[in-house]
Design a protein around this motif. Sequence first.
Motif, PDB file in Angstrom:
ATOM      1  N   GLY A 178       2.551   7.206 -14.837  1.00  0.00           N
ATOM      2  CA  GLY A 178       2.826   6.759 -13.481  1.00  0.00           C
ATOM      3  C   GLY A 178       1.982   7.402 -12.401  1.00  0.00           C
ATOM      4  O   GLY A 178       2.165   7.142 -11.227  1.00  0.00           O
ATOM      5  N   ALA A 179       1.043   8.251 -12.754  1.00  0.00           N
ATOM      6  CA  ALA A 179       0.225   8.921 -11.745  1.00  0.00           C
ATOM      7  C   ALA A 179      -0.944   8.024 -11.368  1.00  0.00           C
ATOM      8  O   ALA A 179      -1.627   7.482 -12.217  1.00  0.00           O
ATOM      9  CB  ALA A 179      -0.288  10.251 -12.280  1.00  0.00           C
ATOM     10  N   ASP A 180      -1.181   7.911 -10.056  1.00  0.00           N
ATOM     11  CA  ASP A 180      -2.288   7.093  -9.573  1.00  0.00           C
ATOM     12  C   ASP A 180      -3.539   7.922  -9.379  1.00  0.00           C
ATOM     13  O   ASP A 180      -4.367   7.615  -8.528  1.00  0.00           O
ATOM     14  CB  ASP A 180      -1.905   6.419  -8.245  1.00  0.00           C
ATOM     15  N   LEU A 181      -3.662   8.967 -10.128  1.00  0.00           N
ATOM     16  CA  LEU A 181      -4.796   9.867  -9.946  1.00  0.00           C
ATOM     17  C   LEU A 181      -5.965   9.420 -10.819  1.00  0.00           C
ATOM     18  O   LEU A 181      -6.176   9.937 -11.905  1.00  0.00           O
ATOM     19  CB  LEU A 181      -4.403  11.310 -10.264  1.00  0.00           C
ATOM     20  N   ASP A 225      -3.312   8.216   4.797  1.00  0.00           N
ATOM     21  CA  ASP A 225      -2.089   7.547   5.243  1.00  0.00           C
ATOM     22  C   ASP A 225      -0.848   8.172   4.623  1.00  0.00           C
ATOM     23  O   ASP A 225       0.229   8.204   5.243  1.00  0.00           O
ATOM     24  CB  ASP A 225      -2.136   6.055   4.897  1.00  0.00           C
ATOM     25  N   LEU A 226      -0.985   8.683   3.401  1.00  0.00           N
ATOM     26  CA  LEU A 226       0.139   9.308   2.704  1.00  0.00           C
ATOM     27  C   LEU A 226       0.320  10.772   3.100  1.00  0.00           C
ATOM     28  O   LEU A 226       1.276  11.417   2.645  1.00  0.00           O
ATOM     29  CB  LEU A 226      -0.069   9.216   1.183  1.00  0.00           C
ATOM     30  N   GLY A 227      -0.585  11.293   3.907  1.00  0.00           N
ATOM     31  CA  GLY A 227      -0.483  12.685   4.320  1.00  0.00           C
ATOM     32  C   GLY A 227      -0.968  13.666   3.278  1.00  0.00           C
ATOM     33  O   GLY A 227      -0.768  14.885   3.411  1.00  0.00           O
ATOM     34  N   ILE A 228      -1.632  13.160   2.226  1.00  0.00           N
ATOM     35  CA  ILE A 228      -2.101  14.034   1.155  1.00  0.00           C
ATOM     36  C   ILE A 228      -3.364  14.767   1.572  1.00  0.00           C
ATOM     37  O   ILE A 228      -3.542  15.953   1.274  1.00  0.00           O
ATOM     38  CB  ILE A 228      -2.323  13.216  -0.135  1.00  0.00           C
ATOM     39  N   MET A 267       3.757  12.684  -4.967  1.00  0.00           N
ATOM     40  CA  MET A 267       3.796  12.092  -3.637  1.00  0.00           C
ATOM     41  C   MET A 267       3.382  10.626  -3.673  1.00  0.00           C
ATOM     42  O   MET A 267       3.985   9.766  -3.003  1.00  0.00           O
ATOM     43  CB  MET A 267       2.893  12.869  -2.682  1.00  0.00           C
ATOM     44  N   MET A 268       2.366  10.320  -4.450  1.00  0.00           N
ATOM     45  CA  MET A 268       1.888   8.943  -4.542  1.00  0.00           C
ATOM     46  C   MET A 268       2.894   8.052  -5.261  1.00  0.00           C
ATOM     47  O   MET A 268       3.104   6.897  -4.879  1.00  0.00           O
ATOM     48  CB  MET A 268       0.532   8.902  -5.254  1.00  0.00           C
ATOM     49  N   PRO A 272       5.492   3.481  -2.172  1.00  0.00           N
ATOM     50  CA  PRO A 272       4.994   2.182  -2.670  1.00  0.00           C
ATOM     51  C   PRO A 272       3.562   1.964  -2.230  1.00  0.00           C
ATOM     52  O   PRO A 272       3.167   2.341  -1.127  1.00  0.00           O
ATOM     53  CB  PRO A 272       5.921   1.156  -2.016  1.00  0.00           C
ATOM     54  N   ALA A 273       2.781   1.354  -3.133  1.00  0.00           N
ATOM     55  CA  ALA A 273       1.374   1.087  -2.811  1.00  0.00           C
ATOM     56  C   ALA A 273       1.243   0.033  -1.728  1.00  0.00           C
ATOM     57  O   ALA A 273       2.077  -0.834  -1.595  1.00  0.00           O
ATOM     58  CB  ALA A 273       0.629   0.629  -4.078  1.00  0.00           C
TER      59      ALA A 273
END
Length: 273
Positions: A178-181, A225-228, A267-268, A272-273
Motif C-alpha cells: 500500500g505504499a506509494d513510494l 500538498d500533503l505536507g510531506i 501519511m500518503m 486519498p489520491a
Amino acid sequence: MVSNLLAADVEAALEAAFAGDDDELLVVDPSAETIVSLVETAVGRDDLPELSMLADERTLKDVTDDFVVASRAADLVADGALDLRVLDGEVDNALFVSPSRVVALVTAGDDVAALSTDEDEFVDEVYESHRDAFDEAEPYTLRTPAISRVRETMESEIGSEARDDFDAALAATEGADGADLDEVTVSLLVAAKNDVLLYDISKWGEDVGIASKATFSRTKTRLEDLGIIDTEKVPIDVGRPRLRLKLGDERLRGVDAAELAAEAAEMMAATPA
C-alpha cells in the motif's frame, strides 16, 4: 526417463537448476515469482551460468513495474548475465533448460516442486527446441536504468549521503503493502532530507532515466500538498529563483531514511489520491 524430485520451493528449485557446470541456463515461461527470485538469486554472484529468459510479455511488464526488480535486472542485462526475450505462446510448465539437463517447475496451489532429468536424448531435444525459439524471439527492452548506475550517478551528482539515504529508503519500501513510494517519491524524499535543489534532483533523475523533470515536478507538488515536503526559494544570478527541497512535517525530521520512508508512506496511505 527418470525424473527426480529436487526441491519444494522456488528458491531451492533455482539453486538446483544452477547446480550444473553448464555455461548457460535457458529459462522458459517463468512465473512472476520465479522471475523475481531469479533476479534476486543472480544479483552479485559470478558463479552462475548466463541466463537466457523466454517469458510472457505481460508477466515481464508486471514484474518490471517494480523499480527495485527492474533496476536489478537491468544491471544483469548490462553485465551480459541476463538476456530477456518475449515468449510466443506458452508451455505446460516453467522450464530450466541447460545442455546437460531439464528441470520442470511444477506448481499445485501453494506447493512447488522441481522435477529433473538428465537423459541425453530428451535433454538434447528440449534444449535445441527452446534454444531455437529463444533465438527467434523478440528481445524485451527494459526501460529502467541499472541500479548500479543510479547509485553511482546519485553519489557523483547529488552526494554520498543522499546515495546512502536512497539505498536505505528504497530498501524500506521493498515489498511494502500500500505504499506509494515509487522511485520518484523516494528520490524527492531523499533530496528533501539532504536540502537538495529540485532542479538538481529532477535533472539527475531525467538524465539517469528514472523519470522526466515534469514527473518529478508533479510528484513534488503532490508531496507538498500533503505536507510531506516543503520548498524554499534560492535566488540565482539569472532567471527565476530555484527551489530547495525541505522536509515538511515535523514527524519526518531528524529520522533516518528508512523511518522517513515508512512515515511518508503512512501519511500518503492515509490521504486519498
